[in-house]
Motif scaffolding. Structure first.
Motif, PDB file in Angstrom:
ATOM      1  N   GLN A   1      36.837  26.563  38.661  1.00 18.45           N
ATOM      2  CA  GLN A   1      35.835  26.089  37.706  1.00 18.45           C
ATOM      3  C   GLN A   1      36.306  26.319  36.275  1.00 18.45           C
ATOM      4  OE1 GLN A   1      32.337  28.026  39.294  1.00 18.45           O
ATOM      5  NE2 GLN A   1      31.773  26.178  40.424  1.00 18.45           N
ATOM      6  N   ALA A   2      37.006  27.418  36.037  1.00 21.44           N
ATOM      7  CA  ALA A   2      37.554  27.659  34.704  1.00 21.44           C
ATOM      8  C   ALA A   2      38.607  26.609  34.351  1.00 21.44           C
ATOM      9  CB  ALA A   2      38.158  29.065  34.631  1.00 21.44           C
ATOM     10  N   CYS A   3      39.246  26.047  35.369  1.00 18.57           N
ATOM     11  CA  CYS A   3      40.235  24.978  35.160  1.00 18.57           C
ATOM     12  C   CYS A   3      39.591  23.598  35.059  1.00 18.57           C
ATOM     13  CB  CYS A   3      41.259  24.986  36.286  1.00 18.57           C
ATOM     14  SG  CYS A   3      42.333  26.432  36.266  1.00 18.57           S
ATOM     15  N   GLY A   4      38.275  23.538  35.140  1.00 20.56           N
ATOM     16  CA  GLY A   4      37.574  22.279  34.963  1.00 20.56           C
ATOM     17  C   GLY A   4      37.240  21.530  36.246  1.00 20.56           C
ATOM     18  N   ILE A   5      37.439  22.152  37.402  1.00 22.71           N
ATOM     19  CA  ILE A   5      37.070  21.518  38.667  1.00 22.71           C
ATOM     20  C   ILE A   5      35.557  21.670  38.818  1.00 22.71           C
ATOM     21  CG2 ILE A   5      37.406  21.481  41.168  1.00 22.71           C
ATOM     22  CD1 ILE A   5      39.980  20.891  39.600  1.00 22.71           C
ATOM     23  N   ASP A   6      34.837  20.545  38.886  1.00 21.54           N
ATOM     24  CA  ASP A   6      33.386  20.640  38.997  1.00 21.54           C
ATOM     25  C   ASP A   6      32.960  20.862  40.445  1.00 21.54           C
ATOM     26  OD1 ASP A   6      33.657  18.156  40.152  1.00 21.54           O
ATOM     27  OD2 ASP A   6      32.602  17.071  38.579  1.00 21.54           O
ATOM     28  N   ASP A   7      31.678  21.198  40.613  1.00 21.25           N
ATOM     29  CA  ASP A   7      31.155  21.569  41.926  1.00 21.25           C
ATOM     30  C   ASP A   7      31.396  20.511  42.994  1.00 21.25           C
ATOM     31  OD1 ASP A   7      30.211  23.905  40.782  1.00 21.25           O
ATOM     32  OD2 ASP A   7      28.206  23.111  40.440  1.00 21.25           O
ATOM     33  N   GLU A   8      31.181  19.258  42.646  1.00 25.53           N
ATOM     34  CA  GLU A   8      31.317  18.195  43.628  1.00 25.53           C
ATOM     35  C   GLU A   8      32.774  17.915  43.994  1.00 25.53           C
ATOM     36  OE1 GLU A   8      29.473  17.803  40.815  1.00 25.53           O
ATOM     37  OE2 GLU A   8      27.438  17.811  41.618  1.00 25.53           O
ATOM     38  N   SER A   9      33.724  18.407  43.209  1.00 25.22           N
ATOM     39  CA  SER A   9      35.151  18.167  43.459  1.00 25.22           C
ATOM     40  C   SER A   9      35.835  19.325  44.178  1.00 25.22           C
ATOM     41  CB  SER A   9      35.865  17.910  42.128  1.00 25.22           C
ATOM     42  OG  SER A   9      35.320  16.791  41.494  1.00 25.22           O
TER      43      SER A   9
END
Length: 155
Positions: free
Chosen positions: A33-41
């Motif tokens: 998530q800190a790397c920008g991966i959102d929940d749905e991904s």
């Protein structure tokens, strides 16, 4: 690196970026998530986790759902991937779906919480090579009706 109300220590972030995959799923999710991966991904990332560390038992999956301290969408994605990868007995499946439903009811919603069992659908009777895409409540609902926070209460 801040994530919600948690911090990912620099030493952990450094260890991950230099090739050590953390055994703690909370650290793994926090880093993604800190790397920008959102929940749905997160679905392919959870599948990769299961390949590296083997598929957890239903008891371990329940423990993960209790301790992950993540948004509803993250918990839902984890559950969908777990059910696809393991095909647990119906009793365990119902227990895990019930846990995520409980988190849905505890979340802050401006519309009625989703019916997790309906979103996931019936258990698959045969494993197929194709996987259905993980569809969150927000993707299934009318965009104009969905407003508000998707995090569990108290976070």
């Amino acid at each position: 690196m801040a994530l919600a109300s948690r911090w990912l220590p620099r030493s952990t972030a450094n260890a991950i970026t230099t090739g050590r995959v953390p055994r703690d799923l909370r650290q793994y999710v926090a880093f993604l998530q800190a790397c920008g991966i959102d929940d749905e991904s997160l679905a392919p990332w959870f599948r990769a986790w299961f390949k590296v560390f083997s598929r957890p038992s239903a008891r371990d999956a329940a423990n993960t759902l209790e301790t992950l301290e993540a948004s509803y969408d993250t918990l839902y994605t984890y559950l969908v991937v777990y059910l696809e990868e393991t095909s647990p007995p119906e009793k365990d499946r119902q227990h895990l779906v019930g846990m995520v439903q409980k988190y849905a009811w505890e979340s802050d919603w401006t519309v009625a919480p989703p019916d997790v069992a309906r979103l996931i659908g019936p258990p698959h009777t045969h494993p197929g090579p194709e996987r259905a895409p993980v569809v969150s409540y927000y993707q299934a609902a009318e965009p104009s009706r969905v407003i508000g926070s998707r995090t569990r209460a108290g976070q």
